[in-house]
Design a protein around this motif. Structure first.
Motif, short mmCIF file in Angstrom:
data_model
loop_
_atom_site.label_atom_id
_atom_site.label_comp_id
_atom_site.label_asym_id
_atom_site.label_seq_id
_atom_site.Cartn_x
_atom_site.Cartn_y
_atom_site.Cartn_z
N CYS A 58 -20.88 33.18 -21.73
CA CYS A 58 -22.06 32.65 -22.41
C CYS A 58 -22.47 33.65 -23.50
O CYS A 58 -22.52 34.85 -23.25
N CYS A 61 -26.13 35.46 -22.20
CA CYS A 61 -26.24 36.32 -21.00
C CYS A 61 -24.90 36.89 -20.55
O CYS A 61 -24.85 37.63 -19.58
N ARG A 63 -22.54 35.56 -18.98
CA ARG A 63 -22.03 35.01 -17.72
C ARG A 63 -20.62 34.47 -17.99
O ARG A 63 -20.40 33.72 -18.92
N CYS A 72 -24.59 28.93 -21.39
CA CYS A 72 -24.43 28.50 -20.00
C CYS A 72 -25.63 27.64 -19.54
O CYS A 72 -26.69 27.64 -20.19
N CYS A 75 -28.97 29.50 -19.15
CA CYS A 75 -29.65 29.85 -20.40
C CYS A 75 -30.19 28.62 -21.12
O CYS A 75 -31.14 28.71 -21.89
#
Ligand SMILES: [Zn+2]
Ligand SMILES: [Zn+2]
Length: 257
Positions: A58, A61, A63, A72, A75
């Motif tokens: 992402c 963040c 991820r 993601c 988010c």
């Protein structure tokens, strides 16, 4: 670093890495590779290739995801409070083993290659961004520091600053003498809790005590659920920071990624 506790083998590994320019992991001589010209990189190209890079992630963040550069689900629901997240590796495989070794098996000498690699990524990222004015780190609880004999995020931050200073010189973000983030509650791993419960719990585990710059970097070794980083970011924003950037070595993938 508690040198007395290190075994003879480990001392040999450190010696080889520091003085003979050998790889910290496989002991191969670092020559004729791109990294060999930089004496601070203590891993050979071959070992570094075994690190799981967090390329598909992402963009907010970091991820780990299946495709690169997406936002993601988490988010999309709520944007994280930090401005930027740098997380070059996935917390799995060799990277996971090295970080575990630092925490539980006196593998302090692995701090050097890991922080070197993070600083390389930071130099790349901040070629298009203003550098933060201050580096802070997520500390362990004093009880845990007593048990382990050291705080790994403190040790990592020191080396990270050293690496960055070599590149940036006077422009290197300064660390205040005392890390203004304190862990005041000794919490256990919280994997069984929901995201909301985790955020509530971690919010009361830290406190800020000291000067906070307008633009700060928050370092942690690993970001798992993100709740610790989020809670500390919110505390820093409350304490006067206007922008918080998150720097971690590795991000834990969700199940199935
Ligand atoms: Zn190697
Ligand atoms: Zn995200």
């Amino acid at each position: 670093m508690d040198w007395k506790k290190l075994s003879t083998i480990k001392i040999q590994e450190v010696y080889n890495g520091l003085f003979l320019n050998r790889c910290y992991l496989c002991n191969a001589k670092n020559n004729n590779t791109q990294s060999s010209s930089k004496s601070h990189n203590t891993l050979c190209q071959h070992c570094h290739q075994g690190f799981a890079k967090n390329t598909n992630s992402c963009y907010r963040c970091k991820r780990p995801t299946h495709t690169a550069n997406i936002l993601c689900g988490q988010c999309q629901v709520s944007s994280p409070p930090y401005q930027l997240c740098v997380a070059p590796y996935r917390f799995e495989g060799i990277v996971k083993a090295l970080i575990h070794s630092i925490k539980f098996n006196q593998g302090n000498h692995y701090i050097r290659p890991l922080t070197y690699l993070l600083s390389e990524q930071l130099i790349h990222t901040y070629s298009a961004e203003p550098w933060p004015e201050q580096i802070l780190y997520v500390p362990s609880h004093p009880t845990r520091i007593k048990e382990r004999g050291f705080c790994q995020t403190h040790a990592m931050t020191q080396l990270l600053i050293k690496n960055l200073r070599l590149h940036l010189g006077e422009k290197c973000p300064l660390q205040t003498k005392h890390n203004p983030i304190k862990k005041i509650k000794h919490t256990q791993a919280q994997h069984s809790l929901t995201r909301k419960e985790r955020l509530q719990k971690t919010q009361n585990s830290y406190q800020i005590d000291g000067e906070i710059a307008k633009h700060v970097a928050l370092f942690d070794d690993v970001m798992t659920t993100g709740s610790t980083i989020e809670s500390c970011t919110r505390l820093l924003l409350k304490a006067g920071a206007e922008r918080v950037d998150v720097w971690v070595i590795a991000r834990t993938p969700d199940k199935g990624y």
